[in-house]
Write an enzyme that holds these catalytic residues in place. Structure first.
Site, mmCIF file in Angstrom:
data_model
loop_
_atom_site.group_PDB
_atom_site.id
_atom_site.type_symbol
_atom_site.label_atom_id
_atom_site.label_comp_id
_atom_site.label_asym_id
_atom_site.label_seq_id
_atom_site.Cartn_x
_atom_site.Cartn_y
_atom_site.Cartn_z
ATOM 1 N N TRP A 142 58.861 36.844 40.528
ATOM 2 C CA TRP A 142 57.986 36.077 39.205
ATOM 3 C C TRP A 142 56.756 37.186 39.232
ATOM 4 O O TRP A 142 56.585 37.024 40.841
ATOM 5 C CB TRP A 142 58.687 34.383 39.796
ATOM 6 C CG TRP A 142 59.272 34.201 38.903
ATOM 7 C CD1 TRP A 142 60.420 34.406 38.682
ATOM 8 C CD2 TRP A 142 59.046 32.752 38.775
ATOM 9 N NE1 TRP A 142 61.269 33.595 38.181
ATOM 10 C CE2 TRP A 142 60.208 32.466 38.120
ATOM 11 C CE3 TRP A 142 57.680 31.502 39.277
ATOM 12 C CZ2 TRP A 142 61.214 30.541 38.373
ATOM 13 C CZ3 TRP A 142 58.549 30.205 38.521
ATOM 14 C CH2 TRP A 142 59.265 30.521 38.298
ATOM 15 N N GLU B 218 46.119 14.306 31.894
ATOM 16 C CA GLU B 218 47.244 13.447 32.827
ATOM 17 C C GLU B 218 46.564 13.089 34.277
ATOM 18 O O GLU B 218 46.978 12.108 34.753
ATOM 19 C CB GLU B 218 48.092 14.214 33.394
ATOM 20 C CG GLU B 218 49.603 14.181 31.724
ATOM 21 C CD GLU B 218 48.718 15.844 30.767
ATOM 22 O OE1 GLU B 218 48.249 16.726 31.844
ATOM 23 O OE2 GLU B 218 49.914 16.442 30.466
ATOM 24 N N THR C 151 46.378 15.405 24.936
ATOM 25 C CA THR C 151 46.749 16.746 25.548
ATOM 26 C C THR C 151 46.462 17.770 24.121
ATOM 27 O O THR C 151 47.200 17.317 23.741
ATOM 28 C CB THR C 151 47.918 17.141 26.864
ATOM 29 O OG1 THR C 151 48.806 17.259 25.299
ATOM 30 C CG2 THR C 151 47.045 16.274 27.882
ATOM 31 N N LYS D 125 58.350 36.925 34.326
ATOM 32 C CA LYS D 125 59.586 37.079 35.186
ATOM 33 C C LYS D 125 60.007 38.105 35.208
ATOM 34 O O LYS D 125 61.228 38.465 33.640
ATOM 35 C CB LYS D 125 60.454 35.903 34.658
ATOM 36 C CG LYS D 125 60.321 34.776 34.485
ATOM 37 C CD LYS D 125 61.196 33.576 34.508
ATOM 38 C CE LYS D 125 60.740 31.376 34.565
ATOM 39 N NZ LYS D 125 59.558 31.264 33.543
HETATM 40 P P1 AMP Z 1 44.099 20.383 30.280
HETATM 41 O O1 AMP Z 1 45.063 19.449 30.402
HETATM 42 O O2 AMP Z 1 43.707 20.751 29.028
HETATM 43 O O3 AMP Z 1 43.003 20.261 31.321
HETATM 44 O O4 AMP Z 1 44.886 21.650 31.140
HETATM 45 C C1 AMP Z 1 45.363 21.230 32.844
HETATM 46 C C2 AMP Z 1 45.981 22.623 33.010
HETATM 47 O O5 AMP Z 1 44.684 23.736 33.261
HETATM 48 C C3 AMP Z 1 46.895 22.999 34.306
HETATM 49 O O6 AMP Z 1 47.628 22.412 33.955
HETATM 50 C C4 AMP Z 1 46.369 24.222 34.620
HETATM 51 O O7 AMP Z 1 47.517 25.089 34.452
HETATM 52 C C5 AMP Z 1 45.211 24.835 33.850
HETATM 53 N N1 AMP Z 1 44.360 24.635 35.063
HETATM 54 C C6 AMP Z 1 43.288 23.448 35.170
HETATM 55 N N2 AMP Z 1 42.220 24.273 35.866
HETATM 56 C C7 AMP Z 1 43.046 25.658 36.626
HETATM 57 C C8 AMP Z 1 42.707 26.540 37.923
HETATM 58 N N3 AMP Z 1 41.086 25.914 38.212
HETATM 59 N N4 AMP Z 1 43.291 27.283 38.180
HETATM 60 C C9 AMP Z 1 43.996 27.483 37.193
HETATM 61 N N5 AMP Z 1 44.750 26.939 35.936
HETATM 62 C C10 AMP Z 1 43.872 25.564 35.771
#
Ligand code: AMP
Length: 537
Positions: free
Chosen positions: A443, A329, A185, A438
């Site tokens: 929020w 994840e 990640t 916040k």
């Molecule tokens: P990654 O592991 O780099 O794919 O990032 C995952 C994170 O991206 C998630 O925990 C969200 O915070 C954000 N994320 C992924 N898809 C969306 C979505 N459709 N809308 C808002 N946030 C998203």
């Protein structure tokens, strides 16, 4: 009493074997780093993957060894996906857009034995090679004619490695729980964390990608994944498309609007997938030229929230924008937005509003939201809390790392997102826990504020952050980039919020800037934005 059914392990080579046999002539088209378009089919992929598997064994690689890749979406990368996991080794896709220190950290942490690289990243690796002590050798993914002279140790040429190898291989995997792929990640703080996928989790996820109310890939589709194969396995598409018999169109390094629309048109692409920043560029290009790829009927948008303006723009083009949410994840698919019989019958504006939510869980993923004390909150569409997940393709612990707080509750993974879930199970991501603003006791969702800014006709991209405030703790500030040639003052954009959000959510300030920083996976880099613009003035 045990059931009396065959215990056939769920393994990645089975996906490839099925595709080669039943969709053998289905095309895989790749824009190569070298320039030309490369074409073959699933039968060809299987043949070359077996040659690769033999070559990998010849290098002394096998069970549990980790093989790194730094590569774009293309056919050789696809061969590595299948060939590496097919010999029992682990395909470790490294994101070349990360900072070089992070790339070195990741390769060293994983203890990659070999690194396969596209021509584009040879220079990057040459600069790092001294730090990558455990890497035995590098393989440049090209042919002899394009092989560069390089200082990389034990540098091999991919096509030479495959040449003359037998086109048969006995896939050695027996245990479906064996590790198959590894992604880190891109975390904005601390070191990246490795997520180690198994054959079983990957196969089950591939099936879910193909569900009718998921990406619904079919033997009539042509899929162009813009989402890179170095970011959560391109959302599992390289594993799912073959079993669906779906044509794969790989864009290589050319991800700008003009290149993508051209490739989509020439290859009759029906579906594509990527993050909002990619679609911003594509939509801008379509607007400029007035030409939308004629066969494109749906795009999957995830990675960050899809702004309403983007969904509308696609709707006007006759392309359905399908919102989805997930994370590294989670392999990554968690929820996806497809209508139900009931929601399809809603009025158009209600349907549009609903389409902006991230969607409903796929079979295989359980979700819940909890408050600060860990108490489960109702699925009422208004209560919001930390989103936790559980399921067949969700990370149980990070690779070679001590347990972290996200895994504190046994059987659940805390996603770090704040969400609401309505009675139908539609999830709305309110924010990342770290990004929510916040203000006083309230929020404020940075996503909601960004969506309003982007709906302003002059705004191309916007970020909402909390600026420290003596009285309120934090107050929202918008950092915006204007469309080329557009004019709008900060005050005009601020006024645009009136009536669209609660009074207390209106931003205190709008800052107009030239560009916004992004992470290696195309998300707004909020840590940097907060550093630049988040201090009280
Ligand atoms: P990654 O592991 O780099 O794919 O990032 C995952 C994170 O991206 C998630 O925990 C969200 O915070 C954000 N994320 C992924 N898809 C969306 C979505 N459709 N809308 C808002 N946030 C998203």
């Amino acid at each position: 009493m045990l059931g009396q059914m065959m215990k056939v392990p769920l393994t990645i080579p089975s996906l490839l074997e099925f595709a080669a046999r039943y969709h053998g002539d289905c095309e895989i088209v790749s824009k190569t780093v070298e320039g030309p378009i490369h074409r073959y089919d699933y039968a060809g992929l299987a043949r070359r993957t077996k040659q690769l598997a033999n070559a990998l064994c010849g290098l002394g690689l096998g069970d549990g060894d980790i093989v790194g890749t730094l590569a774009w979406n293309g056919y050789r990368h696809l061969e590595l996906y299948y060939g590496v996991s097919g010999i029992g080794a682990v395909c470790h896709t490294v994101n070349p857009r990360l900072f070089v220190e992070q790339i070195a950290y990741i390769i060293n942490h994983a203890e990659d034995r070999y690194v396969f690289t596209d021509l584009s990243f040879v220079g990057l690796l040459e600069g790092l090679a001294d730090k990558l002590k455990k890497v035995q050798g590098f393989v440049v993914m090209t042919d002899r004619a394009h092989m560069p002279s390089t200082t990389l140790r034990n540098a091999l040429c991919y096509e030479e490695l495959l040449a003359g190898q037998p086109e048969t291989f006995d896939w050695s995997i027996v245990d479906e729980n064996a590790a198959a792929a590894l992604c880190y990640t891109s975390g904005t703080t601390g070191n990246p964390r490795g997520v180690l996928y198994s054959h079983r989790s990957t196969v089950l996820h591939s099936m879910a990608v193909n569900f009718a109310d998921s990406l619904a890939l079919s033997a009539r589709d042509a899929m162009l994944p813009v989402v890179p194969m170095f970011h959560v396995n391109a959302w599992g598409i390289p594993y799912a498309a073959p079993v669906a018999g779906c044509k794969l169109v790989m864009p290589g390094p050319n991800l700008d609007g003009a290149s993508l629309t051209h490739l989509m048109e020439s290859e009759a692409v029906t579906i594509s997938a990527g993050v909002p920043t990619v679609w911003l560029n594509l939509l801008a290009h379509i607007k400029e030229t007035g030409k939308c790829p004629s066969r494109l009927n749906r795009v999957v948008i995830g990675g960050s929230a899809c702004p309403p303006a983007m969904m509308e723009a696609f709707e006007k083009l006759g392309v359905r924008a399908v919102h989805a949410w997930g994370m590294t994840e989670m392999s990554p698919l968690g929820v996806i937005n497809q209508p139900t019989r009931r929601t399809e019958a809603l009025a158009a504006d209600q349907r549009r509003e609903l389409a902006l939510k991230q969607g409903r869980p796929l079979y295989g993923v359980e979700i819940k939201i909890v408050d600060g004390a860990g108490v489960e909150l109702p699925f009422d569409g208004t209560s919001f809390g930390s989103l936790k997940v559980h399921g067949y393709w969700i990370c149980d612990s990070y690779f070679r790392q001590e347990p972290v707080a996200a895994h504190d509750e046994p059987g659940w993974f805390d996603t770090g997102d704040v969400a609401t879930i309505d009675a139908d199970g539609f999830v709305k991501i309110v924010d990342r826990t770290k990004d929510v603003i916040k203000s006083g006791g309230e929020w404020i969702s940075s996503i909601d504020l960004e969506n309003v800014a982007i709906a302003h006709p002059a705004v191309r991209e916007a970020a909402a952050i909390g600026r420290t405030d003596e009285k309120w703790g934090e107050r929202p500030v918008i950092v915006a980039v204007l469309k080329p040639g557009a004019t709008a003052t900060a005050e005009e954009i601020r006024a645009f919020y009136r009536g669209k959000v609660g009074k207390w959510c209106e931003p205190d300030a709008v800052l107009i800037v030239e560009s916004l920083p992004h992470t290696a996976t195309g998300k707004l880099l909020k840590t940097e934005l907060r550093r630049l613009y988040g201090q009280a003035r």
